[in-house]
Design a protein around this motif. Structure first.
Motif, PDB file in Angstrom:
ATOM      1  N   ASP A 177     -47.214 -55.560 -17.907  1.00 31.82           N
ATOM      2  CA  ASP A 177     -47.211 -56.841 -17.194  1.00 31.82           C
ATOM      3  C   ASP A 177     -48.187 -57.864 -17.752  1.00 31.82           C
ATOM      4  O   ASP A 177     -48.434 -58.895 -17.149  1.00 31.82           O
ATOM      5  N   GLY A 178     -48.767 -57.582 -18.897  1.00 27.69           N
ATOM      6  CA  GLY A 178     -49.686 -58.530 -19.507  1.00 27.69           C
ATOM      7  C   GLY A 178     -51.149 -58.246 -19.252  1.00 27.69           C
ATOM      8  O   GLY A 178     -52.011 -58.885 -19.830  1.00 27.69           O
ATOM      9  N   THR A 179     -51.451 -57.289 -18.374  1.00 31.08           N
ATOM     10  CA  THR A 179     -52.846 -56.931 -18.150  1.00 31.08           C
ATOM     11  C   THR A 179     -53.320 -56.022 -19.288  1.00 31.08           C
ATOM     12  O   THR A 179     -52.502 -55.381 -19.952  1.00 31.08           O
ATOM     13  N   PRO A 180     -54.617 -55.944 -19.538  1.00 31.41           N
ATOM     14  CA  PRO A 180     -55.114 -55.094 -20.622  1.00 31.41           C
ATOM     15  C   PRO A 180     -54.681 -53.630 -20.447  1.00 31.41           C
ATOM     16  O   PRO A 180     -54.674 -53.108 -19.331  1.00 31.41           O
ATOM     17  N   ILE A 181     -54.346 -52.989 -21.539  1.00 32.81           N
ATOM     18  CA  ILE A 181     -53.914 -51.588 -21.516  1.00 32.81           C
ATOM     19  C   ILE A 181     -55.138 -50.696 -21.358  1.00 32.81           C
ATOM     20  O   ILE A 181     -56.109 -50.822 -22.089  1.00 32.81           O
ATOM     21  N   GLN A 182     -55.078 -49.780 -20.396  1.00 34.91           N
ATOM     22  CA  GLN A 182     -56.202 -48.899 -20.097  1.00 34.91           C
ATOM     23  C   GLN A 182     -55.977 -47.467 -20.574  1.00 34.91           C
ATOM     24  O   GLN A 182     -56.938 -46.730 -20.777  1.00 34.91           O
ATOM     25  N   ALA A 183     -54.726 -47.054 -20.726  1.00 34.31           N
ATOM     26  CA  ALA A 183     -54.416 -45.687 -21.135  1.00 34.31           C
ATOM     27  C   ALA A 183     -53.019 -45.639 -21.729  1.00 34.31           C
ATOM     28  O   ALA A 183     -52.183 -46.486 -21.419  1.00 34.31           O
ATOM     29  N   VAL A 184     -52.795 -44.652 -22.589  1.00 31.82           N
ATOM     30  CA  VAL A 184     -51.467 -44.433 -23.159  1.00 31.82           C
ATOM     31  C   VAL A 184     -51.117 -42.961 -23.038  1.00 31.82           C
ATOM     32  O   VAL A 184     -51.985 -42.091 -23.099  1.00 31.82           O
ATOM     33  N   GLU A 185     -49.837 -42.712 -22.857  1.00 29.19           N
ATOM     34  CA  GLU A 185     -49.320 -41.343 -22.826  1.00 29.19           C
ATOM     35  C   GLU A 185     -48.199 -41.284 -23.847  1.00 29.19           C
ATOM     36  O   GLU A 185     -47.238 -42.053 -23.770  1.00 29.19           O
TER      37      GLU A 185
END
Length: 77
Positions: free
Chosen positions: A11-19
């Motif tokens: 949604d455009g917010t900073p990415i905090q984690a990836v799976e």
């Protein structure tokens, strides 16, 4: 870049984690994706995550909720 069509994930917010999970194609030797991230809080990388496994200290994803990711390393083994 703040282009929601071409420049960001979600949604455009900073990415905090990836799976990540690697699907080995039929007929190939089974492999897994290995990955790690660095957060905005530190220049160091977090521990390596393998696929979305939850064992040996891995929690199924790479990152820290509440702190955005600034680097990602990915490799297949």
């Amino acid at each position: 870049m703040k282009d929601l069509d071409y420049g960001v994930l979600g949604d455009g917010t900073p990415i905090q984690a990836v799976e990540l999970y690697y699907y080995t194609p039929d007929g190939y030797l089974y492999k897994k994706v290995h990955y790690r991230v660095s957060s905005s809080e530190s220049k160091e990388y977090y521990a390596v995550q393998i696929d979305n496994e939850k064992k040996n200290g891995m929690d199924g994803y790479a990152g820290k909720i509440g702190c955005f990711i600034d680097k990602l390393q990915v490799w297949i083994e």
